[in-house]
Design a protein around this motif. Sequence first.
Motif, PDB file in Angstrom:
ATOM      1  N   MET A   1       0.801  -1.200   0.000  1.00 21.59           N
ATOM      2  CA  MET A   1       0.000   0.000   0.000  1.00 21.59           C
ATOM      3  C   MET A   1       0.850   1.274   0.000  1.00 21.59           C
ATOM      4  O   MET A   1       0.477   2.230  -0.678  1.00 21.59           O
ATOM      5  N   PRO A   2       1.976   1.327   0.703  1.00 19.49           N
ATOM      6  CA  PRO A   2       2.747   2.570   0.670  1.00 19.49           C
ATOM      7  C   PRO A   2       3.204   2.949  -0.737  1.00 19.49           C
ATOM      8  O   PRO A   2       3.121   4.126  -1.116  1.00 19.49           O
ATOM      9  N   GLN A   3       3.650   1.974  -1.533  1.00 17.69           N
ATOM     10  CA  GLN A   3       4.085   2.293  -2.889  1.00 17.69           C
ATOM     11  C   GLN A   3       2.905   2.715  -3.759  1.00 17.69           C
ATOM     12  O   GLN A   3       3.030   3.612  -4.590  1.00 17.69           O
ATOM     13  N   ALA A   4       1.765   2.079  -3.578  1.00 23.96           N
ATOM     14  CA  ALA A   4       0.575   2.476  -4.341  1.00 23.96           C
ATOM     15  C   ALA A   4       0.173   3.904  -3.995  1.00 23.96           C
ATOM     16  O   ALA A   4      -0.184   4.686  -4.882  1.00 23.96           O
ATOM     17  N   MET A   5       0.235   4.251  -2.715  1.00 24.45           N
ATOM     18  CA  MET A   5      -0.090   5.626  -2.314  1.00 24.45           C
ATOM     19  C   MET A   5       0.941   6.610  -2.864  1.00 24.45           C
ATOM     20  O   MET A   5       0.586   7.700  -3.298  1.00 24.45           O
ATOM     21  N   ALA A   6       2.223   6.219  -2.857  1.00 25.26           N
ATOM     22  CA  ALA A   6       3.261   7.101  -3.402  1.00 25.26           C
ATOM     23  C   ALA A   6       3.040   7.317  -4.898  1.00 25.26           C
ATOM     24  O   ALA A   6       3.193   8.437  -5.401  1.00 25.26           O
ATOM     25  N   LEU A   7       2.656   6.264  -5.604  1.00 28.51           N
ATOM     26  CA  LEU A   7       2.372   6.397  -7.037  1.00 28.51           C
ATOM     27  C   LEU A   7       1.128   7.253  -7.256  1.00 28.51           C
ATOM     28  O   LEU A   7       1.076   8.066  -8.174  1.00 28.51           O
ATOM     29  N   LYS A   8       0.124   7.099  -6.393  1.00 28.87           N
ATOM     30  CA  LYS A   8      -1.073   7.943  -6.478  1.00 28.87           C
ATOM     31  C   LYS A   8      -0.702   9.414  -6.263  1.00 28.87           C
ATOM     32  O   LYS A   8      -1.173  10.292  -6.981  1.00 28.87           O
ATOM     33  N   HIS A   9       0.154   9.699  -5.283  1.00 31.67           N
ATOM     34  CA  HIS A   9       0.595  11.075  -5.042  1.00 31.67           C
ATOM     35  C   HIS A   9       1.359  11.624  -6.244  1.00 31.67           C
ATOM     36  O   HIS A   9       1.216  12.793  -6.594  1.00 31.67           O
ATOM     37  N   LEU A  10       2.168  10.773  -6.870  1.00 27.67           N
ATOM     38  CA  LEU A  10       2.901  11.178  -8.072  1.00 27.67           C
ATOM     39  C   LEU A  10       1.929  11.560  -9.186  1.00 27.67           C
ATOM     40  O   LEU A  10       2.082  12.592  -9.831  1.00 27.67           O
ATOM     41  N   LEU A  11       0.904  10.746  -9.382  1.00 26.09           N
ATOM     42  CA  LEU A  11      -0.119  11.044 -10.394  1.00 26.09           C
ATOM     43  C   LEU A  11      -0.863  12.332 -10.049  1.00 26.09           C
ATOM     44  O   LEU A  11      -1.071  13.187 -10.914  1.00 26.09           O
ATOM     45  N   ASP A  12      -1.249  12.481  -8.792  1.00 27.57           N
ATOM     46  CA  ASP A  12      -1.980  13.684  -8.372  1.00 27.57           C
ATOM     47  C   ASP A  12      -1.134  14.937  -8.550  1.00 27.57           C
ATOM     48  O   ASP A  12      -1.643  15.995  -8.916  1.00 27.57           O
ATOM     49  N   LYS A  13       0.165  14.820  -8.282  1.00 24.06           N
ATOM     50  CA  LYS A  13       1.052  15.976  -8.416  1.00 24.06           C
ATOM     51  C   LYS A  13       1.301  16.322  -9.885  1.00 24.06           C
ATOM     52  O   LYS A  13       1.300  17.492 -10.271  1.00 24.06           O
ATOM     53  N   ALA A  14       1.486  15.295 -10.716  1.00 23.18           N
ATOM     54  CA  ALA A  14       1.773  15.530 -12.137  1.00 23.18           C
ATOM     55  C   ALA A  14       0.539  16.006 -12.898  1.00 23.18           C
ATOM     56  O   ALA A  14       0.634  16.872 -13.765  1.00 23.18           O
ATOM     57  N   TYR A  15      -0.616  15.438 -12.582  1.00 21.00           N
ATOM     58  CA  TYR A  15      -1.863  15.767 -13.282  1.00 21.00           C
ATOM     59  C   TYR A  15      -2.947  16.021 -12.229  1.00 21.00           C
ATOM     60  O   TYR A  15      -3.729  15.128 -11.907  1.00 21.00           O
ATOM     61  N   GLY A  16      -2.969  17.225 -11.708  1.00 22.98           N
ATOM     62  CA  GLY A  16      -3.874  17.557 -10.614  1.00 22.98           C
ATOM     63  C   GLY A  16      -5.346  17.368 -10.928  1.00 22.98           C
ATOM     64  O   GLY A  16      -6.140  17.092 -10.038  1.00 22.98           O
ATOM     65  N   ASN A  17      -5.738  17.504 -12.176  1.00 21.81           N
ATOM     66  CA  ASN A  17      -7.149  17.386 -12.546  1.00 21.81           C
ATOM     67  C   ASN A  17      -7.419  16.118 -13.356  1.00 21.81           C
ATOM     68  O   ASN A  17      -8.274  16.122 -14.231  1.00 21.81           O
ATOM     69  N   HIS A  18      -6.720  15.039 -13.030  1.00 23.15           N
ATOM     70  CA  HIS A  18      -6.914  13.801 -13.790  1.00 23.15           C
ATOM     71  C   HIS A  18      -8.276  13.173 -13.484  1.00 23.15           C
ATOM     72  O   HIS A  18      -8.943  13.531 -12.508  1.00 23.15           O
ATOM     73  N   ILE A  19      -8.677  12.237 -14.315  1.00 25.93           N
ATOM     74  CA  ILE A  19      -9.990  11.615 -14.215  1.00 25.93           C
ATOM     75  C   ILE A  19      -9.956  10.273 -13.489  1.00 25.93           C
ATOM     76  O   ILE A  19     -10.977   9.616 -13.356  1.00 25.93           O
ATOM     77  N   TYR A  20      -8.796   9.859 -13.009  1.00 25.93           N
ATOM     78  CA  TYR A  20      -8.625   8.500 -12.502  1.00 25.93           C
ATOM     79  C   TYR A  20      -8.916   8.398 -11.018  1.00 25.93           C
ATOM     80  O   TYR A  20      -8.678   9.325 -10.258  1.00 25.93           O
ATOM     81  N   ARG A  21      -9.436   7.247 -10.632  1.00 24.85           N
ATOM     82  CA  ARG A  21      -9.592   6.900  -9.223  1.00 24.85           C
ATOM     83  C   ARG A  21      -8.602   5.784  -8.945  1.00 24.85           C
ATOM     84  O   ARG A  21      -8.727   4.695  -9.493  1.00 24.85           O
ATOM     85  N   VAL A  22      -7.646   6.056  -8.101  1.00 23.32           N
ATOM     86  CA  VAL A  22      -6.696   5.038  -7.685  1.00 23.32           C
ATOM     87  C   VAL A  22      -7.227   4.494  -6.372  1.00 23.32           C
ATOM     88  O   VAL A  22      -7.314   5.223  -5.380  1.00 23.32           O
ATOM     89  N   PRO A 108      12.092   4.214 -10.606  1.00 22.92           N
ATOM     90  CA  PRO A 108      11.198   3.917  -9.480  1.00 22.92           C
ATOM     91  C   PRO A 108      11.676   4.377  -8.108  1.00 22.92           C
ATOM     92  O   PRO A 108      10.898   4.376  -7.161  1.00 22.92           O
ATOM     93  N   GLU A 109      12.917   4.781  -7.984  1.00 21.31           N
ATOM     94  CA  GLU A 109      13.469   5.082  -6.661  1.00 21.31           C
ATOM     95  C   GLU A 109      12.660   6.111  -5.869  1.00 21.31           C
ATOM     96  O   GLU A 109      12.421   5.908  -4.674  1.00 21.31           O
ATOM     97  N   PRO A 110      12.220   7.230  -6.468  1.00 20.98           N
ATOM     98  CA  PRO A 110      11.501   8.235  -5.662  1.00 20.98           C
ATOM     99  C   PRO A 110      10.206   7.723  -5.024  1.00 20.98           C
ATOM    100  O   PRO A 110       9.803   8.207  -3.984  1.00 20.98           O
ATOM    101  N   TRP A 111       9.556   6.751  -5.617  1.00 19.31           N
ATOM    102  CA  TRP A 111       8.281   6.299  -5.060  1.00 19.31           C
ATOM    103  C   TRP A 111       8.326   4.874  -4.513  1.00 19.31           C
ATOM    104  O   TRP A 111       7.332   4.413  -3.935  1.00 19.31           O
ATOM    105  N   THR A 112       9.443   4.179  -4.650  1.00 19.47           N
ATOM    106  CA  THR A 112       9.538   2.830  -4.081  1.00 19.47           C
ATOM    107  C   THR A 112      10.556   2.743  -2.947  1.00 19.47           C
ATOM    108  O   THR A 112      10.397   1.927  -2.054  1.00 19.47           O
ATOM    109  N   GLN A 113      11.595   3.535  -2.981  1.00 16.89           N
ATOM    110  CA  GLN A 113      12.634   3.513  -1.946  1.00 16.89           C
ATOM    111  C   GLN A 113      12.206   4.452  -0.814  1.00 16.89           C
ATOM    112  O   GLN A 113      12.660   5.582  -0.739  1.00 16.89           O
TER     113      GLN A 113
END
Length: 133
Positions: A1-22, A108-113
């Motif tokens: 779950m921590p890596q999934a949340m980190a990837l979700k934060h990466l998506l939210d930061k890169a595309y603040g108005n995206h249409i996806y539900r993670v 992957p280091e920024p969101w997995t390590q």
Amino acid sequence: MPQAMALKHLLDKAYGNHIYRVEPQCREYLAHGDLWDYLYDDYRQRQPQGDYIPFTLEMGSWLWVKKNWRQLFSLPGIFNPRLPHRERRILRRHTPLLDLLLRAVQSPEPWTQLNHAKRQRLLRHGHDLWYGG
């Protein structure tokens, strides 16, 4: 779950108005034992310390059925648009997400390590967000 949340934060930061539900699959689907479950269990047996996040991208099949309800009576039509221009439009719509995921996998280091504190913070945030604490 921590890596999934980190990837979700990466998506939210890169595309603040995206249409996806993670979110976890169990939030929308009650089925168990699909291909992702099998692959995840198999991977965990082989690589207990590795990172493997099974994501499913639902590309809008219900939108296609809503526009052309006759697709509901065709097995391929439930999951695929029948008109070629709709398929191209959907694939074009997801290009930024696919680009972000490719770049995230290449670096992957920024969101997995994650250090212990960040891992615990993301775990709490994921539990609060997806399971209500």
